[in-house]
Write an enzyme that holds these catalytic residues in place. Sequence first.
Site, mmCIF file in Angstrom:
data_model
loop_
_atom_site.group_PDB
_atom_site.id
_atom_site.type_symbol
_atom_site.label_atom_id
_atom_site.label_comp_id
_atom_site.label_asym_id
_atom_site.label_seq_id
_atom_site.Cartn_x
_atom_site.Cartn_y
_atom_site.Cartn_z
ATOM 1 N N LYS A 199 0.826 -1.158 0.047
ATOM 2 C CA LYS A 199 -0.093 -0.082 -0.041
ATOM 3 C C LYS A 199 1.012 1.152 -0.070
ATOM 4 O O LYS A 199 1.682 1.286 1.060
ATOM 5 C CB LYS A 199 -0.711 0.158 1.247
ATOM 6 N N ARG A 209 -10.807 9.751 1.678
ATOM 7 C CA ARG A 209 -10.772 10.521 3.039
ATOM 8 C C ARG A 209 -11.781 11.553 3.252
ATOM 9 O O ARG A 209 -12.096 11.884 4.419
ATOM 10 C CB ARG A 209 -9.122 11.362 3.174
ATOM 11 N N LYS A 221 1.375 9.993 5.644
ATOM 12 C CA LYS A 221 1.503 8.649 6.154
ATOM 13 C C LYS A 221 2.892 7.892 5.473
ATOM 14 O O LYS A 221 2.809 6.731 5.473
ATOM 15 C CB LYS A 221 0.170 7.743 5.560
ATOM 16 N N GLU A 237 7.579 -6.941 1.401
ATOM 17 C CA GLU A 237 6.433 -6.955 1.937
ATOM 18 C C GLU A 237 5.596 -8.281 1.885
ATOM 19 O O GLU A 237 4.951 -8.729 2.604
ATOM 20 C CB GLU A 237 5.261 -5.712 1.633
ATOM 21 N N LYS A 252 -2.026 -1.636 -3.860
ATOM 22 C CA LYS A 252 -2.984 -0.413 -3.679
ATOM 23 C C LYS A 252 -2.239 1.008 -3.886
ATOM 24 O O LYS A 252 -1.091 1.046 -3.262
ATOM 25 C CB LYS A 252 -3.763 -0.560 -2.176
ATOM 26 N N SER A 278 -10.186 5.462 -4.668
ATOM 27 C CA SER A 278 -11.060 6.479 -4.961
ATOM 28 C C SER A 278 -10.488 7.454 -6.163
ATOM 29 O O SER A 278 -11.404 7.894 -7.172
ATOM 30 C CB SER A 278 -11.305 7.072 -3.775
ATOM 31 N N TYR A 317 -14.851 1.138 -7.180
ATOM 32 C CA TYR A 317 -16.183 1.880 -7.200
ATOM 33 C C TYR A 317 -16.997 1.665 -8.246
ATOM 34 O O TYR A 317 -18.100 2.098 -8.287
ATOM 35 C CB TYR A 317 -15.790 3.208 -6.845
HETATM 36 C C1 PBG Z 1 -7.071 3.697 5.371
HETATM 37 C C2 PBG Z 1 -7.613 3.467 3.908
HETATM 38 C C3 PBG Z 1 -7.317 4.303 3.065
HETATM 39 C C4 PBG Z 1 -8.051 3.709 1.801
HETATM 40 C C5 PBG Z 1 -8.388 2.448 2.306
HETATM 41 N N1 PBG Z 1 -8.162 2.108 3.683
HETATM 42 C C6 PBG Z 1 -6.886 5.668 2.832
HETATM 43 C C7 PBG Z 1 -5.416 6.036 3.547
HETATM 44 O O1 PBG Z 1 -4.578 5.148 3.708
HETATM 45 O O2 PBG Z 1 -5.442 7.102 4.001
HETATM 46 C C8 PBG Z 1 -8.169 4.256 0.604
HETATM 47 C C9 PBG Z 1 -8.861 3.785 -0.424
HETATM 48 C C10 PBG Z 1 -9.388 4.554 -1.636
HETATM 49 O O3 PBG Z 1 -8.674 5.740 -1.666
HETATM 50 O O4 PBG Z 1 -10.356 4.146 -2.374
HETATM 51 N N2 PBG Z 1 -6.824 2.755 6.409
#
Ligand code: PBG
Length: 330
Positions: A199, A209, A221, A237, A252, A278, A317
């Site tokens: 990720k 968010r 992050k 990982e 991701k 997203s 989505y």
């Molecule tokens: C956080 C989490 C995130 C997403 C899924 N779980 C956002 C982040 O790490 O800030 C993002 C998914 C998306 O953008 O569709 N635990």
Amino acid sequence: MNSLSIPRRPRRNRRSPTLRALATETHLHPSQLVFPLFLVDGSGIKQEIHSLPGIYRFSSEYLLEEVEECIQLGIQNFILFPAVADHLKDTTATYSYQTDNFYLKVARSIKERFPECTLISDVAMDPYSSDGHDGLVQNGKIVNDETLPILAKMAVAQAQAGFDMLGPSDMMDGRVGYLRHALDEAGYTETGILSYTAKYASAFYGPFRDALDSAPKSGDKKTYQMNPANRREALIEAELDIQEGADMLMVKPALHYLDIISDLKAASSLPIAAYHVSGECAMLTAACRNGWLDYEKAMPEALLSIRRAGADVILTYFAKDFASRFPQGI
Ligand code: PBG
């Protein structure tokens, strides 16, 4: 005879729709898709997410309706995210493991009404944390090992609520093994782990968010999510998640990380999932709504690219739209 002298004509296999179908290397079926759902406490709420048109935050009764509609269209897999009110957030995310919290209650009712669906959770502190980080913050740092017991409590509560798979999205080191151990100890040997293996600290999570109001209150992050410049690190990982007992590995975002999907596919026999996040969906939606791209064509092409790179499972989505347009797949 020198084979090089034979003229090659790759177009022969493209001559007709039926020949093209025979020569098709990649297929996508609605059963391979997972639809993310945003849940909000209360009743009578169906709010469109402004940065992700067509996707809503639902209170439970609307969410159950949405699940039912999706199932009728052939979407059987869901990942559920909670939008938690600020007054329920604290620094240690205690609300996340209260067994009667609205997220777990709704998960129970989804599985009661639709036992055949696959329901996936989110394991991370950010939706419940007043700091907005996925891990525990101490003196401005996201501390790893102190976060693990909190994630384990969350995971066991989710398994108890009936989730089929848990999705640790937090990127703390060692959390897959820690959660596996905690789940087994509590008797949830059948609850799976869909690990967010690679990720990245991506700019493409913006609309998500917004949906959850879960942006970090300070900092970013980057000390736990991966550096977008890195490719080989994803294999480290993956190696760890496999050793620690993950049931599926996830990359991701998806579209901007197709090389990583391909690498993980080559490195492991576990199913590979990809999260078409997203921001990636929002870009395409925005261009289509502007009349710059044709949604009917660009949307399936984007999803197919993720499959072609090696993803067995796609979280997107667009799942519902895809199933409504292509019930038999492509
Ligand atoms: C956080 C989490 C995130 C997403 C899924 N779980 C956002 C982040 O790490 O800030 C993002 C998914 C998306 O953008 O569709 N635990």
